[in-house]
Design a protein around this motif. Structure first.
Motif, mmCIF file in Angstrom:
data_model
loop_
_atom_site.group_PDB
_atom_site.id
_atom_site.type_symbol
_atom_site.label_atom_id
_atom_site.label_comp_id
_atom_site.label_asym_id
_atom_site.label_seq_id
_atom_site.Cartn_x
_atom_site.Cartn_y
_atom_site.Cartn_z
ATOM 1 N N ILE A 13 1.383 -1.154 -0.512
ATOM 2 C CA ILE A 13 -0.216 -0.178 -0.161
ATOM 3 C C ILE A 13 0.840 1.098 -0.289
ATOM 4 O O ILE A 13 0.450 2.445 -0.438
ATOM 5 C CB ILE A 13 -0.895 -0.364 1.474
ATOM 6 C CG1 ILE A 13 -2.107 0.904 1.022
ATOM 7 C CG2 ILE A 13 -0.344 -0.086 2.719
ATOM 8 C CD1 ILE A 13 -2.900 0.768 -0.150
ATOM 9 N N GLY A 34 2.908 -1.316 13.382
ATOM 10 C CA GLY A 34 3.558 -2.402 12.985
ATOM 11 C C GLY A 34 2.442 -2.342 11.262
ATOM 12 O O GLY A 34 1.775 -1.705 10.471
ATOM 13 N N GLY A 35 2.229 -3.129 10.983
ATOM 14 C CA GLY A 35 1.839 -3.402 9.145
ATOM 15 C C GLY A 35 1.816 -2.122 8.322
ATOM 16 O O GLY A 35 2.209 -1.914 8.035
ATOM 17 N N SER A 117 -6.483 -3.733 2.992
ATOM 18 C CA SER A 117 -7.405 -4.648 3.776
ATOM 19 C C SER A 117 -7.899 -4.127 4.965
ATOM 20 O O SER A 117 -6.739 -4.907 6.047
ATOM 21 C CB SER A 117 -7.521 -6.297 3.449
ATOM 22 O OG SER A 117 -8.792 -6.597 4.358
ATOM 23 N N THR A 120 -8.211 -6.385 9.321
ATOM 24 C CA THR A 120 -7.806 -7.882 9.069
ATOM 25 C C THR A 120 -6.652 -8.907 9.002
ATOM 26 O O THR A 120 -6.140 -9.755 8.882
ATOM 27 C CB THR A 120 -7.656 -8.576 7.777
ATOM 28 O OG1 THR A 120 -7.287 -7.951 6.551
ATOM 29 C CG2 THR A 120 -8.971 -8.526 6.868
ATOM 30 N N PHE A 123 -6.127 -7.132 13.874
ATOM 31 C CA PHE A 123 -7.344 -6.651 14.692
ATOM 32 C C PHE A 123 -8.357 -8.058 14.356
ATOM 33 O O PHE A 123 -9.415 -7.843 14.293
ATOM 34 C CB PHE A 123 -8.308 -5.440 13.974
ATOM 35 C CG PHE A 123 -7.662 -3.787 14.557
ATOM 36 C CD1 PHE A 123 -6.604 -3.655 15.023
ATOM 37 C CD2 PHE A 123 -8.122 -2.519 14.296
ATOM 38 C CE1 PHE A 123 -5.742 -3.010 16.145
ATOM 39 C CE2 PHE A 123 -7.172 -1.589 14.772
ATOM 40 C CZ PHE A 123 -6.638 -1.728 15.649
ATOM 41 N N PHE A 156 -1.712 -8.052 0.206
ATOM 42 C CA PHE A 156 -0.157 -8.584 0.386
ATOM 43 C C PHE A 156 -0.234 -10.216 -0.362
ATOM 44 O O PHE A 156 0.480 -10.364 -0.877
ATOM 45 C CB PHE A 156 0.051 -8.792 1.902
ATOM 46 C CG PHE A 156 1.221 -8.450 2.131
ATOM 47 C CD1 PHE A 156 1.756 -7.063 1.378
ATOM 48 C CD2 PHE A 156 1.471 -7.668 3.970
ATOM 49 C CE1 PHE A 156 2.492 -6.213 1.901
ATOM 50 C CE2 PHE A 156 2.632 -7.393 3.897
ATOM 51 C CZ PHE A 156 3.288 -6.304 3.550
HETATM 52 P P1 ADP Z 1 -5.383 -3.774 10.914
HETATM 53 O O1 ADP Z 1 -5.022 -3.253 12.540
HETATM 54 O O2 ADP Z 1 -6.358 -2.974 10.980
HETATM 55 O O3 ADP Z 1 -5.768 -5.459 10.980
HETATM 56 P P2 ADP Z 1 -2.632 -4.577 9.724
HETATM 57 O O4 ADP Z 1 -1.890 -3.393 9.717
HETATM 58 O O5 ADP Z 1 -2.603 -5.354 11.066
HETATM 59 O O6 ADP Z 1 -3.952 -3.307 10.445
HETATM 60 O O7 ADP Z 1 -3.133 -5.685 8.657
HETATM 61 C C1 ADP Z 1 -4.346 -4.926 7.712
HETATM 62 C C2 ADP Z 1 -3.911 -6.323 6.670
HETATM 63 O O8 ADP Z 1 -2.632 -5.440 5.680
HETATM 64 C C3 ADP Z 1 -3.548 -7.434 6.147
HETATM 65 O O9 ADP Z 1 -4.245 -7.942 5.439
HETATM 66 C C4 ADP Z 1 -1.552 -7.299 6.478
HETATM 67 O O10 ADP Z 1 -1.516 -8.652 5.828
HETATM 68 C C5 ADP Z 1 -2.145 -6.586 5.234
HETATM 69 N N1 ADP Z 1 -0.871 -6.110 5.619
HETATM 70 C C6 ADP Z 1 0.070 -5.152 6.312
HETATM 71 N N2 ADP Z 1 1.123 -4.749 5.861
HETATM 72 C C7 ADP Z 1 0.787 -3.569 4.067
HETATM 73 C C8 ADP Z 1 1.564 -3.192 3.287
HETATM 74 N N3 ADP Z 1 2.456 -3.016 3.138
HETATM 75 N N4 ADP Z 1 0.684 -3.267 2.258
HETATM 76 C C9 ADP Z 1 -0.265 -4.030 1.911
HETATM 77 N N5 ADP Z 1 -1.076 -4.628 3.025
HETATM 78 C C10 ADP Z 1 -0.162 -4.303 3.881
#
Ligand code: ADP
Length: 175
Positions: A13, A34-35, A117, A120, A123, A156
């Protein structure tokens, strides 16, 4: 779909240079973490964290907009998704994230928005259910869009991509 393009791609993203805005799956404090939030803040640099400090905290379902700093986009739209089964009703709060993000983009006159997303990852929202909520709400909002012409889901993994493609097809058939 008419004058609106909706697509699903695999990728990061924080690496969508052709989109006016990217959406952050933020935490309430709008801090890096993170994420998705980690990837966006790393790419945007410390200016984003500074700007975010003035807007935090946000509530589940809420969306706020900032500049994009060192990212190649014009804006970042930060949404706080629901923690699945804890922030309830989780489906309505998740739908509110997408709706509010889209309305902010429309109000700013932005033409294109990329979404991860939301909810997912840590959370815990099941991917297929989250994909259905996201596709249904974005399609339901489509008649109100003038500026926004291009929406993209950035996933991802290959399985996540396929679930979104399926959900998009189903939502399109129902509308
Ligand atoms: P939340 O806290 O809303 O659950 P996260 O960041 O932990 O958000 O993850 C949301 C989704 O994005 C997950 O499905 C994860 O695999 C995906 N994800 C994590 N990093 C990236 C990225 N750099 N680009 C796209 N999707 C990502």
């Amino acid at each position: 779909m008419g004058e609106l393009t909706m697509e699903c791609v695999r990728g990061d993203i924080a690496a969508q240079p052709d989109m006016d805005a990217i959406v952050n799956a933020a935490n309430a404090a709008l801090l890096p973490g993170g994420g998705v939030a980690g990837a966006i803040h790393r790419a945007a640099g410390p200016g984003l964290e500074q700007e975010c400090r003035r807007l935090a905290p946000i509530r589940p379902g809420q969306a706020v907009i900032t500049g994009a700093h060192r990212l190649p986009n014009r804006h970042v739209i930060h949404c706080l998704g629901p923690v699945y089964g804890v922030d309830i009703p989780s489906d309505e709060l998740l739908a509110a994230c997408y709706r509010n993000a889209l309305r902010l983009a429309e109000r700013q006159g932005l033409g294109s928005v990329a979404f991860p997303s939301i909810s997912t990852g840590i959370f815990g929202y099941p991917m297929a259910e989250a994909a259905a909520v996201a596709c249904n709400v974005l399609l339901a909002e489509r008649a109100a869009l003038k500026a926004v012409r291009h929406l993209r889901f950035v996933l991802f993994g290959e399985a996540d991509l396929q679930l979104h493609q399926q959900a998009l097809r189903q939502a399109a058939e129902q509308t």
